[in-house]
Design a protein around this motif. Structure first.
Motif, mmCIF file in Angstrom:
data_model
loop_
_atom_site.group_PDB
_atom_site.id
_atom_site.type_symbol
_atom_site.label_atom_id
_atom_site.label_comp_id
_atom_site.label_asym_id
_atom_site.label_seq_id
_atom_site.Cartn_x
_atom_site.Cartn_y
_atom_site.Cartn_z
ATOM 1 N N HIS A 69 0.875 -1.209 0.007
ATOM 2 C CA HIS A 69 0.078 -0.056 -0.070
ATOM 3 C C HIS A 69 0.607 1.060 -0.018
ATOM 4 O O HIS A 69 0.242 2.155 0.013
ATOM 5 C CB HIS A 69 -0.973 0.067 1.108
ATOM 6 N N GLN A 77 -12.712 3.152 -7.172
ATOM 7 C CA GLN A 77 -11.919 3.706 -6.189
ATOM 8 C C GLN A 77 -12.250 3.149 -4.672
ATOM 9 O O GLN A 77 -11.224 2.600 -3.981
ATOM 10 C CB GLN A 77 -11.698 5.162 -6.072
ATOM 11 N N PHE A 109 -10.086 0.504 -2.392
ATOM 12 C CA PHE A 109 -9.685 0.852 -1.142
ATOM 13 C C PHE A 109 -10.245 -0.322 0.018
ATOM 14 O O PHE A 109 -9.508 -0.666 0.809
ATOM 15 C CB PHE A 109 -10.413 2.182 -0.718
ATOM 16 N N GLU A 110 -11.282 -0.799 -0.280
ATOM 17 C CA GLU A 110 -12.044 -1.743 0.613
ATOM 18 C C GLU A 110 -11.226 -3.153 0.366
ATOM 19 O O GLU A 110 -11.265 -3.699 1.253
ATOM 20 C CB GLU A 110 -13.467 -1.863 0.386
ATOM 21 N N THR A 164 -6.856 4.962 4.944
ATOM 22 C CA THR A 164 -7.923 4.398 3.976
ATOM 23 C C THR A 164 -9.416 4.512 4.438
ATOM 24 O O THR A 164 -10.374 4.755 3.570
ATOM 25 C CB THR A 164 -7.587 2.863 3.667
ATOM 26 N N VAL A 184 -12.463 6.204 2.335
ATOM 27 C CA VAL A 184 -13.740 5.677 2.339
ATOM 28 C C VAL A 184 -15.013 6.402 2.537
ATOM 29 O O VAL A 184 -16.026 6.623 1.797
ATOM 30 C CB VAL A 184 -13.628 4.172 2.334
#
Lengths: 176, 176
Positions: B31, B118, B122-123, B153, B157
């Motif tokens: 990441h 996106q 992210f998830e 993150t 979200v």
DNA sequence: AGGTGCATGTAAATAGTTACATGATTAA
DNA sequence: TTAATCATGTAACTATTTACATGCACCT
């Protein structure tokens, strides 16, 4: 090349010289885009050759001449096309986190220095964003991007504040 | 070159081949760090030439041979030195945010697609981090880095969920 | 006298990605 | 039979940064 698209995008907000584009991008998109003269000037030359921008030399009193670029209709179309088809990645590249992963190899002083410095940088970014966000002429999309930056930076600062002690105390005791 | 330091760092956690280093880095540091074979293999060759790593060829049944690298004492020192002196920047490079800044030039469908994609990415990252974080043998520094990623993150979200409607409806109505 | 801002540009260096080449094994 | 995993490596390409070169004006 993202740099070209970025120049087209900057010019869609108003005519500007390479120098001005750089400043504008740094101010407005600095928290998620990098720019340097070494990439902007060649990009503008290329765009001109391709007929996507036009250029007017402007003399100024007490300042050097500048080349003010403006979008042509073809350039405007190209920008739209680029935005429709280019990649949409969101990447983080962090030497900061990388180094901290190996906290057990470093003295606590170094760890503390790194953490303090990073929090400072984040807070500077936050101050800039705040200043920037309480203008009213800002388009919705830019508000979103600035707000996004604000949200994750705030979360980052909070996280560091709450967890930095764990990292620092996990540092390597023995000094050379 | 960060790649070399990254290889040294990976090897400090245990001997490995280039292939294994890539997988490991992707899993653990994915990441915030990028890697490709095209940078790892040359880096390992260089490190070997400089005497910072050693290499043993290992034959495997039912699999190709591999070259397992291990740190030399000099390599271990070099790693420490690199971590003490290298830059500590934390950079975000986001075409995602860049495009959204120009939402007024794009149709709502494109905007929605970008945002949905996106959030999904992210998830996925969040799921991986969660899986990774509830192991117990993880050093403190790595927990910090993983937790940091999780924190920003999650904030990202949440921000998108709460603000995406503004951007989508700011899109350009007319279609070609 | 020296630093900063304005302004443009190039060349060399750096870094990294992508695509290719090869080839065996195993699972769907 | 098709794809995935394992495994190493090179070459060409893309992109970008850094450092350099130039020069005037303004402020301290």
């Amino acid at each position: 090349m993202l740099t070209k698209t970025m120049c087209l995008a900057a010019l869609s907000l108003g005519d500007a010289s390479g120098y001005e584009i750089k400043k504008m991008v740094e101010e407005s998109f600095g928290h998620f885009l990098a720019v340097s003269y070494g990439s902007i000037y060649p990009a503008l030359s290329d765009l001109k050759e391709q007929g996507l921008v036009e250029c007017t030399e402007v003399s100024q009193e007490a300042k050097p001449d500048k080349k003010v670029y403006s979008l042509t209709p073809a350039g405007r179309e190209k920008l739209q096309d680029d935005l429709m088809h280019c990649r949409t990645e969101h990447k983080v590249r962090s030497e900061f986190l990388f180094i901290l992963c190996f906290s057990h190899l470093l003295p606590p002083e170094r760890l503390e220095e790194i953490l303090t410095l990073q929090v400072e940088k984040f807070e500077q970014g936050l101050a800039k964003a705040a200043h920037w966000l309480n203008r009213e002429d800002v388009p919705e999309g830019m508000k979103f991007a600035a707000g996004f930056g604000q949200a994750i930076t705030t979360a980052a600062v909070r996280y560091i504040r709450e967890h930095q002690q764990n990292v620092v105390s996990s540092g390597d005791g023995k000094e050379k």
